[in-house]
Design a protein around this motif. Sequence first.
Motif, mmCIF file in Angstrom:
data_model
loop_
_atom_site.group_PDB
_atom_site.id
_atom_site.type_symbol
_atom_site.label_atom_id
_atom_site.label_comp_id
_atom_site.label_asym_id
_atom_site.label_seq_id
_atom_site.Cartn_x
_atom_site.Cartn_y
_atom_site.Cartn_z
ATOM 1 N N PHE A 100 0.854 -1.178 0.000
ATOM 2 C CA PHE A 100 0.000 0.000 0.000
ATOM 3 C C PHE A 100 0.900 1.242 0.000
ATOM 4 O O PHE A 100 1.514 1.583 1.008
ATOM 5 N N ARG A 101 0.980 1.923 -1.154
ATOM 6 C CA ARG A 101 1.953 2.999 -1.305
ATOM 7 C C ARG A 101 1.721 4.161 -0.351
ATOM 8 O O ARG A 101 2.669 4.743 0.182
ATOM 9 N N ALA A 102 0.453 4.512 -0.107
ATOM 10 C CA ALA A 102 0.180 5.599 0.831
ATOM 11 C C ALA A 102 0.673 5.244 2.230
ATOM 12 O O ALA A 102 1.164 6.107 2.969
ATOM 13 N N GLY A 103 0.548 3.977 2.606
ATOM 14 C CA GLY A 103 1.061 3.541 3.904
ATOM 15 C C GLY A 103 2.567 3.639 3.981
ATOM 16 O O GLY A 103 3.129 4.051 5.004
ATOM 17 N N LEU A 104 3.247 3.282 2.912
ATOM 18 C CA LEU A 104 4.700 3.406 2.870
ATOM 19 C C LEU A 104 5.129 4.863 2.964
ATOM 20 O O LEU A 104 6.106 5.197 3.648
ATOM 21 N N ALA A 105 4.404 5.737 2.274
ATOM 22 C CA ALA A 105 4.732 7.158 2.328
ATOM 23 C C ALA A 105 4.556 7.696 3.743
ATOM 24 O O ALA A 105 5.393 8.469 4.239
ATOM 25 N N ARG A 106 3.481 7.289 4.409
ATOM 26 C CA ARG A 106 3.259 7.725 5.798
ATOM 27 C C ARG A 106 4.367 7.193 6.700
ATOM 28 O O ARG A 106 4.839 7.893 7.608
ATOM 29 N N THR A 107 4.797 5.962 6.458
ATOM 30 C CA THR A 107 5.880 5.379 7.248
ATOM 31 C C THR A 107 7.159 6.192 7.094
ATOM 32 O O THR A 107 7.844 6.500 8.079
#
Length: 244
Positions: A100-107
């Motif tokens: 999930f790219r948005a999750g990676l960005a938030r991380t």
Amino acid sequence: MPEAADVRVFRERPVSFVRRSGRMSEAQERAWDELSDRYLLEIPRAEAATSVHPGSTIDPERVYGRRAPLVVEIGSGQGHAIVHAAASRPGTDFLAVEVFRAGLARTMLDADRAGVANLRLAEANAPEVLTHLLPEGSVDELWIFFPDPWHKKRHTKRRLIEPGFLPSVQRVLRPGGVVRLATDWEDYARQMRTVFDEAAGFDRDFAGEWAERHPGRVLTAFERKGERAGRSIRDLTYRRTGSR
């Protein structure tokens, strides 16, 4: 209609996730653009977008610039647990595996704010990370917290924790290494326990029916959601046996 010989098969087994392409916020877009070079691993792909090309093995010592224990979290979501752990344990290296790219960005955004340097991210299908990307015996702890329960009966075959997945887990864990699991779906918890109990190469690392909550697992949105729905959280811990 293509000839049968021209049909591409991306993966032999169905993936255990749905890759949600949710829109990223401006902050997440900025994090992706500015922080990917620091945190995100470059992974050679096979056919699928989140695949790992066979033979594309990383050297953790090279990736992190040191030799240290390695903790891998599968399905890291927005990274709350792994960022907290990486900030709390600077002597340990961490790898977050997520599609999930948005999750990676938030991380990445939260890791940067916390000044975390011992964390890397893999945008990839977890079984392929364990089969190809990570060296044999390189992982000290493997975390699988709140994997997709696929709770509808017709979908349970898509669950990540099933007998065919365990050889990959055994491959990457060092002898004595630990796999930690948690779910808020009782039937999935019992399935997990049965799969690991019946598998060669793993011993229970808990007494009684369930393991104690891992103190390094912070309260996440998934856990709060399960508790609000009245579902109990169940933890399991297994230790890798044998010399290889």
